[in-house]
Design an enzyme around this catalytic site. Sequence first.
Site, PDB file in Angstrom:
ATOM      1  N   GLU B 249       0.882  -1.167   0.000  1.00  0.00           N
ATOM      2  CA  GLU B 249       0.000   0.000   0.000  1.00  0.00           C
ATOM      3  C   GLU B 249       0.922   1.220   0.000  1.00  0.00           C
ATOM      4  O   GLU B 249       1.461   1.581  -1.041  1.00  0.00           O
ATOM      5  CB  GLU B 249      -0.938  -0.071   1.213  1.00  0.00           C
ATOM      6  CG  GLU B 249      -2.150   0.850   1.064  1.00  0.00           C
ATOM      7  CD  GLU B 249      -3.138   0.747   2.216  1.00  0.00           C
ATOM      8  OE1 GLU B 249      -3.257  -0.315   2.838  1.00  0.00           O
ATOM      9  OE2 GLU B 249      -3.812   1.769   2.487  1.00  0.00           O
ATOM     10  N   ARG B 327      -7.914   1.499  14.261  1.00  0.00           N
ATOM     11  CA  ARG B 327      -8.602   0.220  14.037  1.00  0.00           C
ATOM     12  C   ARG B 327      -8.310  -0.777  15.159  1.00  0.00           C
ATOM     13  O   ARG B 327      -9.158  -1.608  15.493  1.00  0.00           O
ATOM     14  CB  ARG B 327      -8.241  -0.361  12.661  1.00  0.00           C
ATOM     15  CG  ARG B 327      -9.080  -1.565  12.261  1.00  0.00           C
ATOM     16  CD  ARG B 327      -8.922  -1.947  10.790  1.00  0.00           C
ATOM     17  NE  ARG B 327      -9.769  -1.172   9.906  1.00  0.00           N
ATOM     18  CZ  ARG B 327     -11.005  -1.535   9.517  1.00  0.00           C
ATOM     19  NH1 ARG B 327     -11.536  -2.667   9.943  1.00  0.00           N
ATOM     20  NH2 ARG B 327     -11.702  -0.762   8.710  1.00  0.00           N
ATOM     21  N   ARG B 359      -2.779  -6.776   6.502  1.00  0.00           N
ATOM     22  CA  ARG B 359      -4.033  -7.533   6.636  1.00  0.00           C
ATOM     23  C   ARG B 359      -4.612  -7.490   8.056  1.00  0.00           C
ATOM     24  O   ARG B 359      -4.089  -8.118   8.970  1.00  0.00           O
ATOM     25  CB  ARG B 359      -3.762  -8.978   6.239  1.00  0.00           C
ATOM     26  CG  ARG B 359      -4.993  -9.778   5.865  1.00  0.00           C
ATOM     27  CD  ARG B 359      -4.558 -11.144   5.386  1.00  0.00           C
ATOM     28  NE  ARG B 359      -5.618 -11.844   4.682  1.00  0.00           N
ATOM     29  CZ  ARG B 359      -5.449 -12.986   4.025  1.00  0.00           C
ATOM     30  NH1 ARG B 359      -4.259 -13.561   3.997  1.00  0.00           N
ATOM     31  NH2 ARG B 359      -6.445 -13.566   3.400  1.00  0.00           N
ATOM     32  N   THR B 459     -12.034   3.457   7.753  1.00  0.00           N
ATOM     33  CA  THR B 459     -12.470   4.388   8.796  1.00  0.00           C
ATOM     34  C   THR B 459     -12.190   5.837   8.388  1.00  0.00           C
ATOM     35  O   THR B 459     -12.725   6.762   8.984  1.00  0.00           O
ATOM     36  CB  THR B 459     -11.793   4.074  10.141  1.00  0.00           C
ATOM     37  OG1 THR B 459     -10.379   4.113   9.978  1.00  0.00           O
ATOM     38  CG2 THR B 459     -12.210   2.697  10.623  1.00  0.00           C
ATOM     39  N   ALA B 528      -8.477  -2.763   3.309  1.00  0.00           N
ATOM     40  CA  ALA B 528      -9.620  -2.746   4.215  1.00  0.00           C
ATOM     41  C   ALA B 528     -10.683  -3.765   3.805  1.00  0.00           C
ATOM     42  O   ALA B 528     -11.872  -3.559   4.069  1.00  0.00           O
ATOM     43  CB  ALA B 528     -10.219  -1.336   4.315  1.00  0.00           C
ATOM     44  N   GLU B 731      -9.668  -9.608   5.146  1.00  0.00           N
ATOM     45  CA  GLU B 731      -8.943  -9.519   6.408  1.00  0.00           C
ATOM     46  C   GLU B 731      -9.502 -10.354   7.563  1.00  0.00           C
ATOM     47  O   GLU B 731      -8.728 -10.897   8.355  1.00  0.00           O
ATOM     48  CB  GLU B 731      -8.881  -8.053   6.862  1.00  0.00           C
ATOM     49  CG  GLU B 731      -8.035  -7.160   5.981  1.00  0.00           C
ATOM     50  CD  GLU B 731      -8.300  -5.687   6.263  1.00  0.00           C
ATOM     51  OE1 GLU B 731      -9.420  -5.221   6.001  1.00  0.00           O
ATOM     52  OE2 GLU B 731      -7.387  -5.009   6.750  1.00  0.00           O
TER      53      GLU B 731
END
Lengths: 495, 781
Positions: B249, B327, B359, B459, B528, B731
């Site tokens: 990412e 998270r 993940r 989020t 996500a 995930e």
Amino acid sequence: MRTAIRFLRKGQVVELDNFEPTATLLDYLRLSERSTGTKEGCGEGDCGACTIALGRLHDGKLVYEPVNSCILLLGQIDGCELVTVEDLEGPDGLHPVQQALVDLHGSQCGFCTPGFVMSLFTLYHANTPGLTRQDVNTWIAGNLCRCTGYRPIVDAALEACRGGLNDAFAARAAETESTLAALQDAQDVHVGDSERFFFAPSSFQRLLETYGEHPEATLVSGSTDVGLWVTKHLRDLPKVIYLGRVNGLSTCYQDEQGIRLGASASYAVAEQFLKTIDPDLDVVISRIGSKQVRASGTVGGNIANGSPIGDMPPMLIALGAEIELQSNRGRRTLLLENFFIDYGKQDIAENEVLTSINVPRLSADEQFRAYKITKRFDQDISAVMAAFCLRVQDGVVKSARMAFGGVAGIPKRANEAEAALVGASLEDPDSWQSALDIIEGEFVPLTDMRASSTYRCDIVRGLLEKALLEISAASSQKTRVFGQRELVEGGAHVN
Amino acid sequence: MSTDLLEKTEERTSASQVVGKSYKHDSAEKHVAGTATYIDDMIEPYGTLHVAPGYASHEACGRLVTVDLSAVRAAAGVVAVLEAADIPGVNDCSPAMGDDPVLVSDRIAFHGQLVFLVVAESRLQARKAVKLAQIEVEAETPLVSVADALKAEQTVLPDYEFRRGTPEDTLGRSAHTVTSSFALGGQEHFYLEGQMAFAIPGEDGDMTVHSSTQHPTEVQHTIAKVLGVDEAAVTVEVRRMGGAFGGKESQANQWAALAALAAYATGRPCKCRLDRDDDMILTGKRHDFLVDVAAGCDASGKIEAVQIDLNSRCGHSADLSLGINDRAMFHADNSYFYPDVLIRSKRLKTNTVSNTAFRGFGGPQGMFAAERLMDAIAIKMGQDPLDVRKANFYREGENTTPYGQSVDEHDVLAALVDELEQSSDYRARRKAVEVFNAENTILKRGIALTPVKFGISFTLTHLNQAGALVHLYRDGSVHLNHGGTEMGQGLYQKVAQIAATEMGVSLGKVKITATNTSKVANTSPTAASSGTDLNGMAAAIACREIVGRLKAFGAQHFEVSEGDIELCDDQMLIDGTLRLSIKELAQLAYEHRIHLSSSGFYKTPKIIWDRERVKGRPFLYFSYGASCSEVVIDTLTGEMKVERVDVLHDVGKSLNPALDIGQIEGGFVQGMGWLTTEELWFDDAGRLRTHAPSTYKIPTATDVPEIFNVTLYESDGNPEPTIYRSKAVGEPPLMLPISVFCAINDAVASLNKGVLPKLDAPATPEAILKAVKAIKAGEVS
């Protein structure tokens, strides 16, 4: 003398007479041949993405073995058939192992898949009746997959191998055998000039002569260690002498007294002999490296490189093995335990070559146990490797040889604990205590990424206790997380 | 999307039979034949050069005293050596905060921070040249561990907390209180294909970059920023990755920037493929944590108050640590109602590589804390841990999370766990474990059943959007493109199944194409777990637009009503009778000047999160699962084996059961590795020493339990209007193997009833033996 290597590739004999002494097979495939199906995952022989199959003659029969191409030197494939993932699909479609992987969802990102395909191709050709999940697991221990969780790959292996051997490679095996037989000559192979060369002598005489002329040359046996000097340390090794073609150097034989292992015999070959000594040798050897590493790596190499964490030396030392060294000045033998002097220092003179390992069998009153302790069960380097050989008469320990790897700069015996154990009664655990207490403090191991010093000391003690519990057969309880070792009537061993 | 549209597509699904079936991965045949092309396999244009990164080999932090690259420049094959001053634009490759320099020039903040790059004719020449650098660093003592940073009070981001009630007071009043502190290790992604980028310069300063990235848009933006060119000048493409797991990412940015910088400087195509050791040293990992938990409960083990402190190692910069640590907090409840609660998070700054997405994105660490808490209560109260878990599940009236979102599907959670309890034969096996442990002194068994509740949506609310581009060609073939990336999870195939269903064509007519920033722009990362939810819906919307035009055209042309027209099985039916093949229809529509291309855009409904006020609904829904694991440990060596695992997992209405099961099994084994064999080990100098598969041990086939039963929960479908009522699956399964850890804990706990084992994660043989020694000595966690 030949000045080119020759190998069989897609049905044709290929000759190469111009490559760097340390050129790897993977670079040849990806950069020269532009066969990009074979992947580089780690460049150190630990992930299996670069697995290819080498077809070789073992006693005249064609055998396909999986090999990590990233750390194999190109010159080493002289006389072999080279099979890569691109070669498996035929006019009738995918190979059975490929089709099973597709049908059973055995690939996700697909990057490890060519390596798995090639490992499974060799498994398919091993044509093992009654193949189990565990057999497959052990066979593919050198192939890492980060996506699938392996279950569908193992299912695919079982599915593909169920139908017996029926592919194009099997159909033309006789032809391949005769082609490979024709490639086995008694010629020395020399690629390069006098300053930079890959040299594969065919006789012991030529090996000693050339090593005498070029004492700075690097001896390469399986290249599972030297390969990393090339790919990771980026070392320039201008002169490479490969031992794999030396006539007789890989020969193994056995009799009632013991086993003689040729120094360049691969683990895969040596294991067949060593496991007849004790089943624990079989269990431990099946966890040394991976199928790929054992197909290339040699017991001789494991000893000669003097690693403090090699798995074979502790077992061989406990068994009282001797080694033979030769140079153009003559030959000598010595006990293996005396070969290791200090970290990185072995009793080997310039130009001397390790030629064989002689392993005595256990006598009727000897009990052997070996344990390899790692973070991961398969394909991991030991935190501690322990081997015990106890001579027991009437339930009393008469003598003990206990050797450990990973606890010092060299493989080492626990002399003090051995002495303390003499006279101990197997039936009386109290009589073990002094040896247990002594051995816990007998070594001062390092703390590193594999284990702390404290843990290493703890398991040295724990393993002696385990060995004594098992040998004493004091209880019927399970003693091992993986497999089981029990004494049965008549002293035979069951794993 | 309107419910009306959704119902219609559900009808269509059952007719076409494309969605919901176990189609193989779209590239399966190419994977096994070795013909699937990864970036390093692409045919290289003439003159391609190779990039290798350079860094100080020994030190973790300090001022750069001298950087002598003369030998590097003189080395064979070297074309260019570039430093920070050679960057024409902004020297930053961070995802947001501007705190991740591509190359540093004054000081290094962690071991592996890049100082220069070499561009050479061959990769080997570039790697060899790098080693010739003379870099002198005025070394400082690095902050390496969480404990180091806590002591030094260094953070990369402000602290954050969720609070309800006054747990401090309630804890004091509870009949029973438990506390526990533990360490939870990080994790290396170990994608099999390492980081890779290939930049090809074009005219007018254009740059086309093939990048192994989950976030092509961010790579595009990073390159534009670093080169100082417009985003429109940079095109990023990715057909497939050889695994990613969050590690491609933000972490893909730097290598793409290096390749682009090299291509910019030399005018030639440049490849940057990291060696595995560099890959592991230079890229971020899953955050490791030190956690303190405390709870007060009544005599039945029902919780009255909870306090959880989550302290994480973020590394030298912020990277994605804000969302990750948030998270972790969002999941520190897992499936349990905490009446009074305080969850606090510290985001600690260390002189180590910046930790990143992996993940689960912090969720696993938060959830692990919740499960550790449940075990602590059960051991303290002498109860079966499953009973304690069930007693604290969210239920009617007790269904509000610490952050205020209600848990609407608590019935699913309870039903799923009940079903697994039965199917795994948990109670009988619990008894069998006790019998075994009574009879054996060396080996001990343990068993645990743990649930997973995982929130689905970014989020960061604005990321919950996606685009797609669909063309219908005149031969009836469909070109499908969307912003999601394929990293092995089967996203491309799932979206293709959706597109085929929507277009009424067979799967073979749908051409899957590489993700490309010039086709679908301004995309979110494929992360996500949202890939299918977002891109599947965007693709469906694009297809519906085209289908709508075709139907309108057909109705006019054939003088029937649109309702009489149906597209399915590569045909247009009018009143159920074949009228035209899709090819004939496309040709006819083209001749009548009907637009046969459409983009689609989707944004997730209902969600809103006000982070400042700790208020809102961050997640559209939750994914559920549970697993039951049984293990055996060796109390003499600490060795462990997982003997049996049963999994029941909720994916709503599955779009492709085979791909979903692949995610569940793969996620389980990966999570099991995180909690057992995978250990990141830094030396005192702050250097990672487990930077290759020889020292960092991910699971092999032998580690997979011999008995591994994975079942999809029989779901009535996602109550939220997701694509065909499916649920995200990427995930959540990663957290199922928390049951493995809890089972190990259970085995250790059997040695001294009532004492909570001092067991840290990962539960390596060493960690297990340490816990065994401690519990035998009566030491408490």
